[in-house]
Each structure stands twice: as structure tokens, then as C-alpha cells.
Write a protein that holds these residues in place. Sequence first.
Motif, PDB file in Angstrom:
ATOM      1  N   TYR A  86       0.827  -1.211   0.000  1.00 14.28           N
ATOM      2  CA  TYR A  86       0.000   0.000   0.000  1.00 14.28           C
ATOM      3  C   TYR A  86       0.863   1.263   0.000  1.00 14.28           C
ATOM      4  O   TYR A  86       0.543   2.244  -0.660  1.00 14.28           O
ATOM      5  CB  TYR A  86      -0.943   0.013   1.214  1.00 14.28           C
ATOM      6  N   VAL A  87       1.964   1.231   0.750  1.00 17.98           N
ATOM      7  CA  VAL A  87       2.870   2.384   0.777  1.00 17.98           C
ATOM      8  C   VAL A  87       3.471   2.612  -0.612  1.00 17.98           C
ATOM      9  O   VAL A  87       3.555   3.740  -1.094  1.00 17.98           O
ATOM     10  CB  VAL A  87       3.979   2.188   1.833  1.00 17.98           C
ATOM     11  N   ARG A  88       3.860   1.533  -1.284  1.00 15.78           N
ATOM     12  CA  ARG A  88       4.451   1.656  -2.615  1.00 15.78           C
ATOM     13  C   ARG A  88       3.449   2.186  -3.644  1.00 15.78           C
ATOM     14  O   ARG A  88       3.847   2.768  -4.645  1.00 15.78           O
ATOM     15  CB  ARG A  88       5.009   0.316  -3.059  1.00 15.78           C
ATOM     16  N   GLU A  89       2.168   1.969  -3.412  1.00 18.03           N
ATOM     17  CA  GLU A  89       1.152   2.543  -4.304  1.00 18.03           C
ATOM     18  C   GLU A  89       1.076   4.058  -4.147  1.00 18.03           C
ATOM     19  O   GLU A  89       0.806   4.772  -5.099  1.00 18.03           O
ATOM     20  CB  GLU A  89      -0.227   1.935  -4.006  1.00 18.03           C
ATOM     21  N   ARG A  90       1.287   4.535  -2.918  1.00 17.05           N
ATOM     22  CA  ARG A  90       1.143   5.966  -2.651  1.00 17.05           C
ATOM     23  C   ARG A  90       2.423   6.758  -2.898  1.00 17.05           C
ATOM     24  O   ARG A  90       2.373   7.951  -3.172  1.00 17.05           O
ATOM     25  CB  ARG A  90       0.726   6.169  -1.190  1.00 17.05           C
ATOM     26  N   ARG A  91       3.575   6.120  -2.736  1.00 15.45           N
ATOM     27  CA  ARG A  91       4.842   6.833  -2.795  1.00 15.45           C
ATOM     28  C   ARG A  91       5.763   6.234  -3.842  1.00 15.45           C
ATOM     29  O   ARG A  91       5.777   5.029  -4.057  1.00 15.45           O
ATOM     30  CB  ARG A  91       5.554   6.760  -1.450  1.00 15.45           C
ATOM     31  N   SER A  92       6.589   7.094  -4.443  1.00 15.73           N
ATOM     32  CA  SER A  92       7.603   6.606  -5.380  1.00 15.73           C
ATOM     33  C   SER A  92       8.880   6.302  -4.597  1.00 15.73           C
ATOM     34  O   SER A  92       9.007   6.640  -3.418  1.00 15.73           O
ATOM     35  CB  SER A  92       7.875   7.658  -6.452  1.00 15.73           C
ATOM     36  N   ALA A  93       9.842   5.688  -5.258  1.00 16.56           N
ATOM     37  CA  ALA A  93      11.112   5.374  -4.607  1.00 16.56           C
ATOM     38  C   ALA A  93      11.840   6.656  -4.204  1.00 16.56           C
ATOM     39  O   ALA A  93      12.480   6.720  -3.154  1.00 16.56           O
ATOM     40  CB  ALA A  93      11.981   4.536  -5.541  1.00 16.56           C
ATOM     41  N   GLY A  96      10.394   7.940  -1.031  1.00 16.02           N
ATOM     42  CA  GLY A  96      10.871   7.130   0.091  1.00 16.02           C
ATOM     43  C   GLY A  96      12.283   7.499   0.505  1.00 16.02           C
ATOM     44  O   GLY A  96      12.585   7.583   1.700  1.00 16.02           O
ATOM     45  N   ASP A  97      13.143   7.731  -0.491  1.00 16.25           N
ATOM     46  CA  ASP A  97      14.519   8.142  -0.181  1.00 16.25           C
ATOM     47  C   ASP A  97      14.546   9.490   0.531  1.00 16.25           C
ATOM     48  O   ASP A  97      15.322   9.691   1.472  1.00 16.25           O
ATOM     49  CB  ASP A  97      15.356   8.212  -1.464  1.00 16.25           C
ATOM     50  N   GLN A  98      13.692  10.403   0.100  1.00 11.92           N
ATOM     51  CA  GLN A  98      13.645  11.735   0.715  1.00 11.92           C
ATOM     52  C   GLN A  98      13.152  11.638   2.159  1.00 11.92           C
ATOM     53  O   GLN A  98      13.725  12.260   3.060  1.00 11.92           O
ATOM     54  CB  GLN A  98      12.727  12.646  -0.097  1.00 11.92           C
ATOM     55  N   ILE A  99      12.116  10.853   2.413  1.00  9.56           N
ATOM     56  CA  ILE A  99      11.584  10.699   3.769  1.00  9.56           C
ATOM     57  C   ILE A  99      12.615  10.034   4.662  1.00  9.56           C
ATOM     58  O   ILE A  99      12.800  10.422   5.823  1.00  9.56           O
ATOM     59  CB  ILE A  99      10.262   9.895   3.734  1.00  9.56           C
ATOM     60  N   LEU A 100      13.326   9.015   4.137  1.00 10.00           N
ATOM     61  CA  LEU A 100      14.356   8.343   4.911  1.00 10.00           C
ATOM     62  C   LEU A 100      15.493   9.303   5.261  1.00 10.00           C
ATOM     63  O   LEU A 100      15.980   9.332   6.398  1.00 10.00           O
ATOM     64  CB  LEU A 100      14.901   7.137   4.133  1.00 10.00           C
ATOM     65  N   ALA A 101      15.905  10.134   4.302  1.00 14.09           N
ATOM     66  CA  ALA A 101      16.985  11.097   4.561  1.00 14.09           C
ATOM     67  C   ALA A 101      16.572  12.102   5.630  1.00 14.09           C
ATOM     68  O   ALA A 101      17.368  12.435   6.522  1.00 14.09           O
ATOM     69  CB  ALA A 101      17.356  11.808   3.259  1.00 14.09           C
ATOM     70  N   GLU A 102      15.329  12.564   5.576  1.00 14.46           N
ATOM     71  CA  GLU A 102      14.836  13.510   6.592  1.00 14.46           C
ATOM     72  C   GLU A 102      14.813  12.866   7.973  1.00 14.46           C
ATOM     73  O   GLU A 102      15.205  13.481   8.970  1.00 14.46           O
ATOM     74  CB  GLU A 102      13.432  13.993   6.216  1.00 14.46           C
ATOM     75  N   ALA A 103      14.357  11.598   8.032  1.00 16.62           N
ATOM     76  CA  ALA A 103      14.285  10.910   9.320  1.00 16.62           C
ATOM     77  C   ALA A 103      15.681  10.667   9.891  1.00 16.62           C
ATOM     78  O   ALA A 103      15.915  10.840  11.097  1.00 16.62           O
ATOM     79  CB  ALA A 103      13.532   9.588   9.165  1.00 16.62           C
ATOM     80  N   LEU A 104      16.637  10.288   9.031  1.00 19.57           N
ATOM     81  CA  LEU A 104      18.003  10.063   9.507  1.00 19.57           C
ATOM     82  C   LEU A 104      18.654  11.361   9.970  1.00 19.57           C
ATOM     83  O   LEU A 104      19.372  11.384  10.982  1.00 19.57           O
ATOM     84  CB  LEU A 104      18.843   9.418   8.397  1.00 19.57           C
ATOM     85  N   ALA A 105      18.411  12.453   9.252  1.00 17.91           N
ATOM     86  CA  ALA A 105      18.970  13.748   9.658  1.00 17.91           C
ATOM     87  C   ALA A 105      18.395  14.173  11.003  1.00 17.91           C
ATOM     88  O   ALA A 105      19.117  14.710  11.857  1.00 17.91           O
ATOM     89  CB  ALA A 105      18.666  14.794   8.590  1.00 17.91           C
ATOM     90  N   LYS A 106      17.121  13.896  11.216  1.00 19.85           N
ATOM     91  CA  LYS A 106      16.480  14.255  12.485  1.00 19.85           C
ATOM     92  C   LYS A 106      17.065  13.444  13.620  1.00 19.85           C
ATOM     93  O   LYS A 106      17.346  13.967  14.715  1.00 19.85           O
ATOM     94  CB  LYS A 106      14.976  14.022  12.373  1.00 19.85           C
ATOM     95  N   LEU A 107      17.283  12.135  13.381  1.00 16.81           N
ATOM     96  CA  LEU A 107      17.878  11.275  14.423  1.00 16.81           C
ATOM     97  C   LEU A 107      19.313  11.668  14.711  1.00 16.81           C
ATOM     98  O   LEU A 107      19.733  11.691  15.876  1.00 16.81           O
ATOM     99  CB  LEU A 107      17.829   9.814  13.976  1.00 16.81           C
ATOM    100  N   ARG A 108      20.075  11.974  13.715  1.00 13.26           N
ATOM    101  CA  ARG A 108      21.487  12.335  13.924  1.00 13.26           C
ATOM    102  C   ARG A 108      21.607  13.674  14.653  1.00 13.26           C
ATOM    103  O   ARG A 108      22.544  13.885  15.394  1.00 13.26           O
ATOM    104  CB  ARG A 108      22.210  12.403  12.583  1.00 13.26           C
ATOM    105  N   GLY A 109      20.635  14.533  14.461  1.00 13.79           N
ATOM    106  CA  GLY A 109      20.666  15.818  15.152  1.00 13.79           C
ATOM    107  C   GLY A 109      20.323  15.702  16.612  1.00 13.79           C
ATOM    108  O   GLY A 109      20.722  16.528  17.429  1.00 13.79           O
ATOM    109  N   GLN A 110      19.608  14.631  16.997  1.00 15.04           N
ATOM    110  CA  GLN A 110      19.211  14.470  18.398  1.00 15.04           C
ATOM    111  C   GLN A 110      20.268  13.746  19.226  1.00 15.04           C
ATOM    112  O   GLN A 110      20.243  13.804  20.431  1.00 15.04           O
ATOM    113  CB  GLN A 110      17.893  13.672  18.474  1.00 15.04           C
ATOM    114  N   ILE A 111      21.197  13.076  18.581  1.00 12.44           N
ATOM    115  CA  ILE A 111      22.183  12.279  19.328  1.00 12.44           C
ATOM    116  C   ILE A 111      23.282  13.131  19.861  1.00 12.44           C
ATOM    117  O   ILE A 111      23.733  14.095  19.637  1.00 12.44           O
ATOM    118  CB  ILE A 111      22.771  11.154  18.446  1.00 12.44           C
TER     119      ILE A 111
END
Length: 111
Positions: A86-93, A96-111
Motif C-alpha cells: 500500500y505504501v508503494r502505491e502511494r509513494r515513489s522510490a 521514500g529516499d527523501q523521507i528516509l533522509a529527513e528521518a536520519l537527519a532528524k535522528l542524527r541531530g538528536q544524538i
Amino acid sequence: MASGNAIRGSRVGAGPMGEAERGESAPRVFVSFWCVNKHETKPSFASDAQIPDTWDCPRCGFPAGPDKDNPPARSRTEPYKTHLAYVRERRSAEDGDQILAEALAKLRGQI
């Protein structure tokens, strides 16, 4: 010595006379239904009940109808989809890469 269980071997709702105490059953009508595999099933309905247009075949599970020469078509079943499908129907690759990069940047900023 007896076990003291007076209802052993009987079922719930059965009286001392069994089914005879329950009275007359409602008048029934048997209706034939046929599926695409030519299976016939004959469920019974109360004589004043509305008869359904289709009935599920107990042998193959396909819909069955009252017309032997023209049974209902097989129903198309959709395969089970996972959450990821279902996620792949709504989002392109790229999304997904952009969301993953944002999430990783957010985690790295909190550490």
C-alpha cells in the motif's frame, strides 16, 4: 457411585422428551443453486422468507445461482496486500529516499 452430573450425554436445550416438545417446525422450501462448476446445492428456507439471488457453493466457494444453464461468473478476488504494498502505491522510490533522509537527519541531530 454416580458422578452426580444429571445432564451428561445431552445437549443444551434438549428437554426430557427431546425435540418433540419444541412443536412443529416452520414450513420449508428447498431451492436449487448451481455454480460454474455445475455443483448443485439445495439450502432450505422458510416458505415465507425472501430467497437470495446467489448462494455460496459449499464445495468450491464460488457463487451459485438458481439458473442451471446460466450460473453466476466467478468472483475476482484481489490478492492480499501487505502494508508495504500500500505504501508503494502511494509513494515513489524517490519520495521514500527523501523521507528516509529527513528521518536520519532528524535522528542524527538528536544524538
